[in-house]
Design an enzyme around this catalytic site. Structure first.
Site, PDB file in Angstrom:
ATOM      1  N   ASP A  33      14.712  -3.899  -2.457  1.00 11.57           N
ATOM      2  CA  ASP A  33      15.592  -4.888  -1.536  1.00 11.57           C
ATOM      3  C   ASP A  33      17.196  -4.711  -1.937  1.00 11.57           C
ATOM      4  O   ASP A  33      17.292  -5.798  -1.951  1.00 11.57           O
ATOM      5  CB  ASP A  33      15.284  -5.868  -1.131  1.00 11.57           C
ATOM      6  CG  ASP A  33      13.556  -6.102  -0.954  1.00 11.57           C
ATOM      7  OD1 ASP A  33      12.848  -5.251  -0.772  1.00 11.57           O
ATOM      8  OD2 ASP A  33      12.793  -7.376  -1.237  1.00 11.57           O
ATOM      9  N   GLU A 202      11.409  -5.629   9.468  1.00 10.28           N
ATOM     10  CA  GLU A 202      12.226  -6.835   8.137  1.00 10.28           C
ATOM     11  C   GLU A 202      12.902  -6.264   8.267  1.00 10.28           C
ATOM     12  O   GLU A 202      13.583  -5.177   8.374  1.00 10.28           O
ATOM     13  CB  GLU A 202      11.067  -7.117   8.199  1.00 10.28           C
ATOM     14  CG  GLU A 202      10.683  -6.006   6.404  1.00 10.28           C
ATOM     15  CD  GLU A 202       9.582  -6.395   5.797  1.00 10.28           C
ATOM     16  OE1 GLU A 202       8.771  -7.390   6.107  1.00 10.28           O
ATOM     17  OE2 GLU A 202       8.771  -5.265   4.689  1.00 10.28           O
TER      18      GLU A 202
END
Length: 319
Positions: A33, A202
């Protein structure tokens, strides 16, 4: 640096040349991420420490002058500072404002009725130490079916700060106070707008290029091989975000599970890099994720060309 270049030229360093040619992942360890940004002509990457949720309770940061050689800044913040975070901290979003450095994060894999969600911390230096700004989540509740995770904070052309966030296949946007201590209402007096594009799962991200709003997100399951990145282009930060296509996905010769990215623009140049995580071939654990970088290219119409994952990453400045 001159001595190193000379040594490479005459072949004195032998095996080191192959190490220089292979830059992906950009630093060792399991990190995911990644949020990339430029602070004062230095490139920074703020990733998730990829581990079981009970261990994923701190953040490291990495800085570089050339996108190739990276310095680690360990434990810029952890759950000793964020006292309400007891299970998993991940997916940083960062920015600088008025000489302060802000660090947004998700914590606790929150569900309805639980404490957790999106927090914010602040520091005087990009490397921290960061202090919890609120002592509680900025967003705790579940609105429009979106788990409060994977936030990206975006500064619009007029100076307004919006935050895009959401898991569980729903994406919301909110308007932030200028000191990031809370939310402001939109013109219609609402506080949350759902802007979910087709196939969204997401990891939202936004940047502006040539006056257009490029909205990006991850699709598929983060634990599996089919994770990927798709995008849309709009005339407004509110969308609508009509899916154009996939630009990053698994490559059976390189890696699987490629997603949850950010974009770095080189200062004063029309050059863009995508920073993302992927799962090395042969690795099957959900936590086996490494951070990589590739250059992004656009066609004459401004569409993002498909990105081919590489082991080389960004070329070393000596090449």
């Amino acid at each position: 640096m001159k001595a190193l270049k000379t040594a490479l030229t005459i072949g004195l360093l032998g095996p080191l040349t192959s190490l220089i040619a292979q830059q992906n992942p950009i630093f060792p360890g399991n990190y995911a991420d990644p949020e990339g940004i430029v602070y004062d002509n230095t490139y920074w990457v703020f990733p998730t420490y990829s581990a079981p949720y009970g261990e994923q309770l701190f953040f490291d940061a990495f800085s570089s002058k050339d996108l190739v050689n990276w310095q680690k800044h360990p434990r810029i913040i952890d759950n000793k500072e964020v006292t309400w975070a007891h299970q998993a901290m991940w997916a940083p979003a960062v920015l600088e404002k008025d000489g302060k450095y802000y660090f947004f994060f998700a914590a606790n894999d929150v569900h309805e009725g639980e404490i957790g969600g999106i927090g914010v911390a602040v520091a005087d230096n990009p490397a921290g130490p960061y202090k919890d700004l609120l002592g509680k989540p900025l967003i705790n509740k579940i609105v429009n079916g979106a788990q409060p995770i994977d936030q990206f904070v975006f500064k619009d052309k007029d100076g307004t700060y919006y935050m895009y966030y959401g898991g569980w296949k729903h994406c919301n946007m909110v308007k932030l106070k200028s000191d990031f201590t809370g939310l402001l209402p939109f013109d219609d007096d609402t506080y949350y707008k759902e802007v979910t594009p087709e196939n969204y799962v997401e990891g939202p991200f936004m940047f502006i290029k040539d006056g257009k709003y490029y909205f990006m997100w991850s699709e598929g399951g983060w634990t599996g091989p089919d994770y990927k990145v798709a995008y849309a282009i709009a005339d407004s930060p509110f969308g609508p975000f009509e899916r154009i296509g996939t630009i990053l996905e698994q490559d059976n010769e390189i890696a699987t599970g490629a997603g949850h990215h950010s974009v770095i623009k080189v200062p004063n140049e029309e050059k863009y890099f995508i920073v993302y995580h992927r799962r090395p071939l042969g690795k099957t654990s959900a936590h086996d994720r490494v951070t990589c970088i590739e250059e992004m290219h656009f066609d004459d119409n401004g569409l993002i060309l498909p990105i081919k994952m590489t082991f080389e990453g960004v070329k070393h400045p000596l090449e």
